[in-house]
Design a protein around this motif. Sequence first.
Motif, PDB file in Angstrom:
ATOM      1  N   UNK A  44       0.862  -1.182   0.000  1.00 31.97           N
ATOM      2  CA  UNK A  44       0.000   0.000   0.000  1.00 31.97           C
ATOM      3  C   UNK A  44       0.909   1.245   0.000  1.00 31.97           C
ATOM      4  N   UNK A  45       0.601   2.216  -0.827  1.00 34.40           N
ATOM      5  CA  UNK A  45       1.404   3.445  -0.871  1.00 34.40           C
ATOM      6  C   UNK A  45       2.493   3.414  -1.926  1.00 34.40           C
ATOM      7  N   UNK A  46       2.824   2.213  -2.451  1.00 32.64           N
ATOM      8  CA  UNK A  46       3.827   2.126  -3.532  1.00 32.64           C
ATOM      9  C   UNK A  46       3.292   2.824  -4.774  1.00 32.64           C
ATOM     10  N   UNK A  47       4.230   3.221  -5.621  1.00 37.32           N
ATOM     11  CA  UNK A  47       3.802   3.737  -6.913  1.00 37.32           C
ATOM     12  C   UNK A  47       3.380   2.530  -7.770  1.00 37.32           C
ATOM     13  N   UNK A  48       2.282   2.641  -8.488  1.00 35.82           N
ATOM     14  CA  UNK A  48       1.812   1.486  -9.261  1.00 35.82           C
ATOM     15  C   UNK A  48       2.392   1.510 -10.665  1.00 35.82           C
ATOM     16  N   UNK A  49       2.971   0.377 -11.089  1.00 34.78           N
ATOM     17  CA  UNK A  49       3.491   0.385 -12.452  1.00 34.78           C
ATOM     18  C   UNK A  49       2.991  -0.775 -13.299  1.00 34.78           C
ATOM     19  N   UNK A  50       2.185  -1.674 -12.703  1.00 32.58           N
ATOM     20  CA  UNK A  50       1.681  -2.814 -13.480  1.00 32.58           C
ATOM     21  C   UNK A  50       0.290  -3.216 -13.004  1.00 32.58           C
ATOM     22  N   UNK A  51      -0.485  -3.828 -13.902  1.00 28.17           N
ATOM     23  CA  UNK A  51      -1.762  -4.462 -13.528  1.00 28.17           C
ATOM     24  C   UNK A  51      -1.539  -5.967 -13.685  1.00 28.17           C
ATOM     25  N   UNK A  52      -2.215  -6.764 -12.837  1.00 33.02           N
ATOM     26  CA  UNK A  52      -1.970  -8.206 -12.834  1.00 33.02           C
ATOM     27  C   UNK A  52      -3.257  -8.999 -13.003  1.00 33.02           C
ATOM     28  N   UNK A  53      -3.150 -10.078 -13.781  1.00 28.23           N
ATOM     29  CA  UNK A  53      -4.241 -11.038 -13.950  1.00 28.23           C
ATOM     30  C   UNK A  53      -3.738 -12.358 -13.373  1.00 28.23           C
ATOM     31  N   UNK A  54      -4.557 -13.018 -12.558  1.00 28.32           N
ATOM     32  CA  UNK A  54      -4.081 -14.225 -11.865  1.00 28.32           C
ATOM     33  C   UNK A  54      -4.280 -15.461 -12.758  1.00 28.32           C
ATOM     34  N   UNK A  55      -3.160 -16.023 -13.237  1.00 26.23           N
ATOM     35  CA  UNK A  55      -3.214 -17.221 -14.087  1.00 26.23           C
ATOM     36  C   UNK A  55      -3.469 -18.455 -13.245  1.00 26.23           C
ATOM     37  N   UNK A  56      -2.796 -18.538 -12.084  1.00 21.87           N
ATOM     38  CA  UNK A  56      -3.051 -19.610 -11.119  1.00 21.87           C
ATOM     39  C   UNK A  56      -2.615 -19.122  -9.751  1.00 21.87           C
ATOM     40  N   UNK A  57      -3.242 -19.690  -8.704  1.00 25.15           N
ATOM     41  CA  UNK A  57      -2.892 -19.291  -7.342  1.00 25.15           C
ATOM     42  C   UNK A  57      -3.944 -18.390  -6.722  1.00 25.15           C
ATOM     43  N   UNK A  93      -0.725   2.720  -4.748  1.00 23.82           N
ATOM     44  CA  UNK A  93      -1.460   1.487  -4.441  1.00 23.82           C
ATOM     45  C   UNK A  93      -2.383   1.704  -3.247  1.00 23.82           C
ATOM     46  N   UNK A  94      -3.658   1.366  -3.409  1.00 21.17           N
ATOM     47  CA  UNK A  94      -4.636   1.599  -2.348  1.00 21.17           C
ATOM     48  C   UNK A  94      -4.599   0.506  -1.294  1.00 21.17           C
ATOM     49  N   UNK A  95      -3.880  -0.589  -1.561  1.00 22.00           N
ATOM     50  CA  UNK A  95      -3.807  -1.697  -0.616  1.00 22.00           C
ATOM     51  C   UNK A  95      -2.565  -2.534  -0.926  1.00 22.00           C
ATOM     52  N   UNK A  96      -2.247  -3.447  -0.003  1.00 21.57           N
ATOM     53  CA  UNK A  96      -1.099  -4.350  -0.193  1.00 21.57           C
ATOM     54  C   UNK A  96      -1.585  -5.652  -0.822  1.00 21.57           C
ATOM     55  N   UNK A  97      -0.789  -6.235  -1.719  1.00 21.43           N
ATOM     56  CA  UNK A  97      -1.151  -7.519  -2.327  1.00 21.43           C
ATOM     57  C   UNK A  97      -0.090  -8.549  -1.969  1.00 21.43           C
ATOM     58  N   UNK A  98      -0.544  -9.706  -1.463  1.00 21.68           N
ATOM     59  CA  UNK A  98       0.375 -10.766  -1.034  1.00 21.68           C
ATOM     60  C   UNK A  98      -0.136 -12.112  -1.542  1.00 21.68           C
ATOM     61  N   UNK A  99       0.763 -12.980  -1.978  1.00 20.91           N
ATOM     62  CA  UNK A  99       0.319 -14.293  -2.480  1.00 20.91           C
ATOM     63  C   UNK A  99      -0.059 -15.209  -1.316  1.00 20.91           C
ATOM     64  N   UNK A 100      -1.118 -15.994  -1.495  1.00 24.71           N
ATOM     65  CA  UNK A 100      -1.569 -16.928  -0.454  1.00 24.71           C
ATOM     66  C   UNK A 100      -1.112 -18.346  -0.749  1.00 24.71           C
ATOM     67  N   UNK A 101      -0.583 -18.548  -1.947  1.00 23.52           N
ATOM     68  CA  UNK A 101      -0.066 -19.858  -2.379  1.00 23.52           C
ATOM     69  C   UNK A 101       0.855 -19.565  -3.570  1.00 23.52           C
ATOM     70  N   UNK A 102       1.608 -20.548  -4.048  1.00 23.10           N
ATOM     71  CA  UNK A 102       2.416 -20.265  -5.238  1.00 23.10           C
ATOM     72  C   UNK A 102       1.504 -19.704  -6.339  1.00 23.10           C
ATOM     73  N   UNK A 103       1.928 -18.621  -6.952  1.00 21.21           N
ATOM     74  CA  UNK A 103       1.022 -17.883  -7.849  1.00 21.21           C
ATOM     75  C   UNK A 103       1.730 -17.443  -9.131  1.00 21.21           C
ATOM     76  N   UNK A 104       1.003 -17.591 -10.240  1.00 20.52           N
ATOM     77  CA  UNK A 104       1.518 -17.134 -11.536  1.00 20.52           C
ATOM     78  C   UNK A 104       0.633 -15.984 -12.019  1.00 20.52           C
TER      79      UNK A 104
END
Length: 226
Positions: A44-57, A93-104
Amino acid sequence: MPIDAAKLRLSIPFFREIEPGLLARIVPFMFEKKFRKGQIIFLEGDEGDEIYFIGSGAVGIYTFDKAKKVTLAFLREGEYFGEMALLKPGLVRSATAETLMPTRLYALRKSDFQTLIEQDRNLAFHLLDYTMERLRKANQQIYDLTFLNVKTRIVKRLLLLGEEYGGTRIPVKITHQQLADMVGAARETVSKVLQELQDQGLIEIKDKTFRLIDPATLERKLLEDQ
Ligand code: CMP
């Protein structure tokens, strides 16, 4: 390695619903990123430079109030995130994003994303459509926090998770603390309610994965308490 448009269409509903021509224009700009479980994708608070689509995870979206972690969403395969900080200059970034399992993830850089939106307004409309759905869900969360008791919120969340995974089994590992974060409750309360539901033979928890043994009775409990 180039991304396969057919694979993308299959695993990500957002891409299934746009014209093949538009998808063909987006795909060359996309690239893959792999994460282990428990990795921070951005803060949260980082400058945003990418958008992500979750392929798996799966990815948890959190915000922090002093030391308390508040879960805004648990996103899984097929969903996307990170668009909010890309739409206007100066937004972070309005929030923090963290993986909950191995993620692609399939990523798209801010500049490419902006160019694609400027070139095709269908992409903007499509994003708006998804954003409305998120707003609807957020409104429902506000309602639940205001009017439903903790037990009902837990039962409702378990039923929703079961539905999202298309059955009675929730295949991702969920800790009591994560469930507590999702429903805005204390971990101790969640543990007590889960024990009660297990004692009543309504759910089963094995190795942090849940099975809804009797969804019909759970559904009835939900209606009684609402
Ligand atoms: P961004 O602000 O770039 O980074 C955090 C991301 O979390 C945000 O974009 C959205 O994609 C996502 N996000 C924020 N709030 C919610 C929410 N309530 N539900 C689902 N996703 C969210």
